[in-house]
Every structure is written in C-alpha cells, then in structure tokens.
Design a protein around this motif. Sequence first.
Motif, PDB file in Angstrom:
ATOM      1  N   SER A  29      33.720  26.288  67.620  1.00 32.87           N
ATOM      2  CA  SER A  29      33.688  26.178  69.077  1.00 32.87           C
ATOM      3  C   SER A  29      32.402  26.742  69.666  1.00 32.87           C
ATOM      4  O   SER A  29      32.083  26.490  70.834  1.00 32.87           O
ATOM      5  CB  SER A  29      34.891  26.899  69.689  1.00 32.87           C
ATOM      6  OG  SER A  29      36.100  26.269  69.332  1.00 32.87           O
ATOM      7  N   ASN A  52      27.490  17.569  73.336  1.00 28.77           N
ATOM      8  CA  ASN A  52      28.927  17.588  73.094  1.00 28.77           C
ATOM      9  C   ASN A  52      29.112  17.697  71.585  1.00 28.77           C
ATOM     10  O   ASN A  52      28.763  16.793  70.841  1.00 28.77           O
ATOM     11  CB  ASN A  52      29.587  16.311  73.623  1.00 28.77           C
ATOM     12  CG  ASN A  52      31.070  16.266  73.294  1.00 28.77           C
ATOM     13  OD1 ASN A  52      31.754  17.272  73.423  1.00 28.77           O
ATOM     14  ND2 ASN A  52      31.546  15.123  72.865  1.00 28.77           N
ATOM     15  N   VAL A  84      31.802  18.044  69.441  1.00 26.42           N
ATOM     16  CA  VAL A  84      33.004  17.732  68.661  1.00 26.42           C
ATOM     17  C   VAL A  84      32.681  16.871  67.445  1.00 26.42           C
ATOM     18  O   VAL A  84      33.105  17.169  66.325  1.00 26.42           O
ATOM     19  CB  VAL A  84      34.070  17.056  69.548  1.00 26.42           C
ATOM     20  CG1 VAL A  84      35.178  16.447  68.695  1.00 26.42           C
ATOM     21  CG2 VAL A  84      34.669  18.075  70.514  1.00 26.42           C
ATOM     22  N   TYR A 103      38.895  18.843  65.929  1.00 22.83           N
ATOM     23  CA  TYR A 103      37.837  18.822  66.941  1.00 22.83           C
ATOM     24  C   TYR A 103      36.860  19.985  66.727  1.00 22.83           C
ATOM     25  O   TYR A 103      35.954  20.182  67.526  1.00 22.83           O
ATOM     26  CB  TYR A 103      38.437  18.915  68.344  1.00 22.83           C
ATOM     27  CG  TYR A 103      39.502  17.877  68.605  1.00 22.83           C
ATOM     28  CD1 TYR A 103      39.229  16.525  68.465  1.00 22.83           C
ATOM     29  CD2 TYR A 103      40.793  18.249  68.985  1.00 22.83           C
ATOM     30  CE1 TYR A 103      40.206  15.564  68.691  1.00 22.83           C
ATOM     31  CE2 TYR A 103      41.771  17.306  69.218  1.00 22.83           C
ATOM     32  CZ  TYR A 103      41.478  15.963  69.072  1.00 22.83           C
ATOM     33  OH  TYR A 103      42.446  15.016  69.299  1.00 22.83           O
ATOM     34  N   ASN A 136      37.904  13.758  64.058  1.00 22.74           N
ATOM     35  CA  ASN A 136      38.212  13.759  65.492  1.00 22.74           C
ATOM     36  C   ASN A 136      38.485  12.377  66.066  1.00 22.74           C
ATOM     37  O   ASN A 136      39.270  12.231  67.013  1.00 22.74           O
ATOM     38  CB  ASN A 136      37.055  14.391  66.267  1.00 22.74           C
ATOM     39  CG  ASN A 136      35.746  13.621  66.097  1.00 22.74           C
ATOM     40  OD1 ASN A 136      35.194  13.570  65.007  1.00 22.74           O
ATOM     41  ND2 ASN A 136      35.246  13.032  67.163  1.00 22.74           N
ATOM     42  N   PRO A 185      35.405  18.726  77.360  1.00 24.83           N
ATOM     43  CA  PRO A 185      36.474  17.828  76.896  1.00 24.83           C
ATOM     44  C   PRO A 185      36.410  16.440  77.526  1.00 24.83           C
ATOM     45  O   PRO A 185      36.832  15.458  76.897  1.00 24.83           O
ATOM     46  CB  PRO A 185      37.761  18.567  77.299  1.00 24.83           C
ATOM     47  CG  PRO A 185      37.348  19.484  78.406  1.00 24.83           C
ATOM     48  CD  PRO A 185      35.948  19.911  78.068  1.00 24.83           C
ATOM     49  N   CYS A 210      34.971  13.525  75.572  1.00 18.87           N
ATOM     50  CA  CYS A 210      35.684  12.996  74.398  1.00 18.87           C
ATOM     51  C   CYS A 210      36.562  11.807  74.795  1.00 18.87           C
ATOM     52  O   CYS A 210      37.801  11.853  74.684  1.00 18.87           O
ATOM     53  CB  CYS A 210      36.514  14.101  73.759  1.00 18.87           C
ATOM     54  SG  CYS A 210      35.565  15.524  73.201  1.00 18.87           S
ATOM     55  N   MET A 214      40.603  23.323  72.862  1.00 21.37           N
ATOM     56  CA  MET A 214      40.105  21.987  73.164  1.00 21.37           C
ATOM     57  C   MET A 214      41.228  20.960  73.089  1.00 21.37           C
ATOM     58  O   MET A 214      41.327  20.068  73.945  1.00 21.37           O
ATOM     59  CB  MET A 214      38.981  21.608  72.194  1.00 21.37           C
ATOM     60  CG  MET A 214      38.518  20.158  72.276  1.00 21.37           C
ATOM     61  SD  MET A 214      37.722  19.695  73.822  1.00 21.37           S
ATOM     62  CE  MET A 214      36.049  20.232  73.519  1.00 21.37           C
ATOM     63  N   GLN A 260      43.178  20.947  76.258  1.00 19.48           N
ATOM     64  CA  GLN A 260      42.474  20.271  77.345  1.00 19.48           C
ATOM     65  C   GLN A 260      42.517  18.752  77.181  1.00 19.48           C
ATOM     66  O   GLN A 260      42.733  18.012  78.152  1.00 19.48           O
ATOM     67  CB  GLN A 260      41.032  20.763  77.387  1.00 19.48           C
ATOM     68  CG  GLN A 260      40.898  22.244  77.687  1.00 19.48           C
ATOM     69  CD  GLN A 260      39.530  22.800  77.339  1.00 19.48           C
ATOM     70  OE1 GLN A 260      38.581  22.047  77.065  1.00 19.48           O
ATOM     71  NE2 GLN A 260      39.395  24.117  77.324  1.00 19.48           N
ATOM     72  N   LEU A 261      42.327  18.282  75.953  1.00 20.08           N
ATOM     73  CA  LEU A 261      42.319  16.839  75.708  1.00 20.08           C
ATOM     74  C   LEU A 261      43.688  16.219  75.961  1.00 20.08           C
ATOM     75  O   LEU A 261      43.790  15.119  76.519  1.00 20.08           O
ATOM     76  CB  LEU A 261      41.862  16.555  74.275  1.00 20.08           C
ATOM     77  CG  LEU A 261      40.414  16.913  73.944  1.00 20.08           C
ATOM     78  CD1 LEU A 261      40.121  16.637  72.470  1.00 20.08           C
ATOM     79  CD2 LEU A 261      39.449  16.150  74.836  1.00 20.08           C
ATOM     80  N   THR A 316      39.864  18.632  84.110  1.00 16.96           N
ATOM     81  CA  THR A 316      39.361  19.926  83.659  1.00 16.96           C
ATOM     82  C   THR A 316      38.101  20.271  84.444  1.00 16.96           C
ATOM     83  O   THR A 316      37.473  19.394  85.045  1.00 16.96           O
ATOM     84  CB  THR A 316      39.027  19.904  82.158  1.00 16.96           C
ATOM     85  OG1 THR A 316      38.081  18.856  81.897  1.00 16.96           O
ATOM     86  CG2 THR A 316      40.277  19.683  81.316  1.00 16.96           C
ATOM     87  N   HIS A 321      36.544  29.751  75.261  1.00 13.36           N
ATOM     88  CA  HIS A 321      36.436  28.451  75.924  1.00 13.36           C
ATOM     89  C   HIS A 321      35.641  28.576  77.218  1.00 13.36           C
ATOM     90  O   HIS A 321      35.626  29.625  77.860  1.00 13.36           O
ATOM     91  CB  HIS A 321      37.823  27.865  76.219  1.00 13.36           C
ATOM     92  CG  HIS A 321      38.691  28.739  77.084  1.00 13.36           C
ATOM     93  ND1 HIS A 321      38.810  28.567  78.431  1.00 13.36           N
ATOM     94  CD2 HIS A 321      39.480  29.799  76.776  1.00 13.36           C
ATOM     95  CE1 HIS A 321      39.638  29.470  78.929  1.00 13.36           C
ATOM     96  NE2 HIS A 321      40.052  30.241  77.949  1.00 13.36           N
TER      97      HIS A 321
END
Length: 358
Positions: free
Chosen positions: A45, A152, A154, A177, A199, A223, A226, A248, A251-252, A261, A290
Amino acid sequence: MKALLLLENGMAFEGQGFGEPRDVLCEVVFNSAMCGYTELLTDPSYAGQGVVMTYPMIGNYGICYEDAEAGHPWVEAFIVHSVSGIASNFRCDIDLDGYLKSNRIPGISGIDTRALTRCLRESGTMRGMLCFGDQVDRDEMKRKIAAHVVPNGVSQVSIRKPRDYGNGSVKVALLDYGTKENIIRSLTRRGCTVRRFPNDTPFEEIKAWNPDGVMLSNGPGDPQACVKEIAELKRVYESGIPTFAICMGHQLMALSQGANTYKLKYGHRGINHPVKELKSNRVYITSQNHGYVVDAGTIDSSVAEVSYISMNDRSVEGLDYKNGRVFSVQFHPEACSGPLDTGFLFDRFMDLMGGGRV
C-alpha cells in the motif's frame, strides 16, 4: 553523503543520506507507529510513497525477513530523524541500512521529522523529491516535483498469475490489490485454501474455481482509478458469495455499489488509531494505512450501513451490506504490525462461509 528532501510547497529538509543514494520523486506521507518498520517497508500500500516516521529512532532491532509483508520493500523513500547504529535483536537478519541498500531504497536521516509532520498535517500530503550529493539544483527539483504524477499502483503491486496457499477445507478467492502476507496467514491459519488472483481477474474465472468466499485486499492509490476492478466487484456482490473486504477492497466494494470516495488531507497511517463499532459502542485500537475513505453521505441506506467510524475524524471505517453476505473495514484486522483487537473479523468471515475458526 548529504541528502535533501524538497516538498512541493518549497519547504526543504537537509540531512544525511542512507540506504541507496538514488534520487527519487514520491508522495510524502507520515506514519505514527513506534515499531513495525519492517512490515511498513514491505506493505504494498506504500508503493510510490516516501514515508516519514514520527518516532525519533528507527532501526534498533534491524530487519527480520520473517516479518515482511511482501518479498521486497515497496516504499519509494524512507525518512527518519535518527537511524540506529546497532541492530540488537536475536531474530535480526540484516541491519536497516544494508536492507535498504540491497533493495535500492533511498533514505534520509538527521532531519526534524516533527516539523515535517506538522507541515504535512497543516498543508496536507504533498509530492516531494529526495536528492543526494553536496550540490543539488533546487530549481530543477521543483520542476520535476511539479511534473510528477503519483501513479495508481494497484496493477504494479498485484501478482501476475494465480497462486495457491494452504490446504484447508474452505476455499477463499483473494483478489490481490496489494495484499499483505498476514491476510493470507490469517486465512490459512483458520483452515482455508487461498487462491490469490491478480487484480484484474474476470469474475467468471473466480466463479469457476467455486470458492466458498471472496477476500478483497488492501492496496495503494486512488480507488476511483480502478475502473475495471470496480466493474468486476459488482458481479461479485450480485453473486451472493460471502465477501470480506479490507482497506482498498473496502473502498472498491463501496464504489461498486454506488458510493463515492475522497482523499483525506493527510491520511491515516499508524498502529494506534481508535475506531468505534457503532452497534456495541466499543472502541478498538487499529492498524491503518490509507489516504482515501468512503464518503458517508453517498452510501445508499438500502444497500449498506456504517458499522465502524474513526474516533479521530468520524470518517467511515466499516460497512455492513444489507444482503447479509458482504462486510468491509477500512482498517487492518490482520494488523501486522499492530494490535490484534479486531482479528475476530476473520472469524466472522469464516462463519459466513460455514467454516471453522481459531
């Protein structure tokens, strides 16, 4: 070797370099933990970030590979007040400086991390650049910082092919992720076979494995970027497969169900964050990492309800979905490093899947 950390607001911090003497651009954030820097360095992260440790002395117990949350560190730079010259720990495999050098991670020490942390709290998370040497071009550094786009991460931190762990009777599909290894250990210890999927895995591939449950991991970045992952999670939700989401993943899943978010001013990063469970009115101390949170005002009350809130800023720390098959938390119940107060959430997941518990 001399080193300079320059922030996008023009503040500069001069100190001594350690680790790999390599110039880097990063997003500068702070962490309030007093220990657990091995786990922090290897937490995916933190990809793309330069981490400031608020605790003044770091490195006194060295690095123990067994404590790592990934095969190598993910931080972009490590920023501390003082690096211990001695690693005193019978489990130590390598000292901090040697570990950073072997993984090409730069660091800076000898700066006022209290002043730097206050700056980040007042002005918010900022981009920055760490440079090494006696002569640095600050104007050139400013130009590079202004042009830097925080990626980003991920897709950068996720595995490329599915990988299996454990040999239990309960099958858990883990969407990666940027997962921490202790999420996997927390599941296999409870009798799960875990298949870790990339992912961007299509739901059909996950469903074809016939899992008893789906686990959504932590990860770096925004997020909302994504898009493909969010679309697949709509199908996970509609399938009715028991699902537990962390950070994450939390959030997704919220985004997949119509919530929004937003980015916090300076994020939640540390192993000492109080969170209240609304049903019981009980407060837990949690491990967090986060920069984004779910916007409480955008949650459809017919879809989900807030289950946990932060006692520091009242932001959303957990959701229970009305279908009774999905729940999520913003904090880390696997908590390596950190308190194990909320490990019972893995038992709740096991109950949803009809499996055992520890």
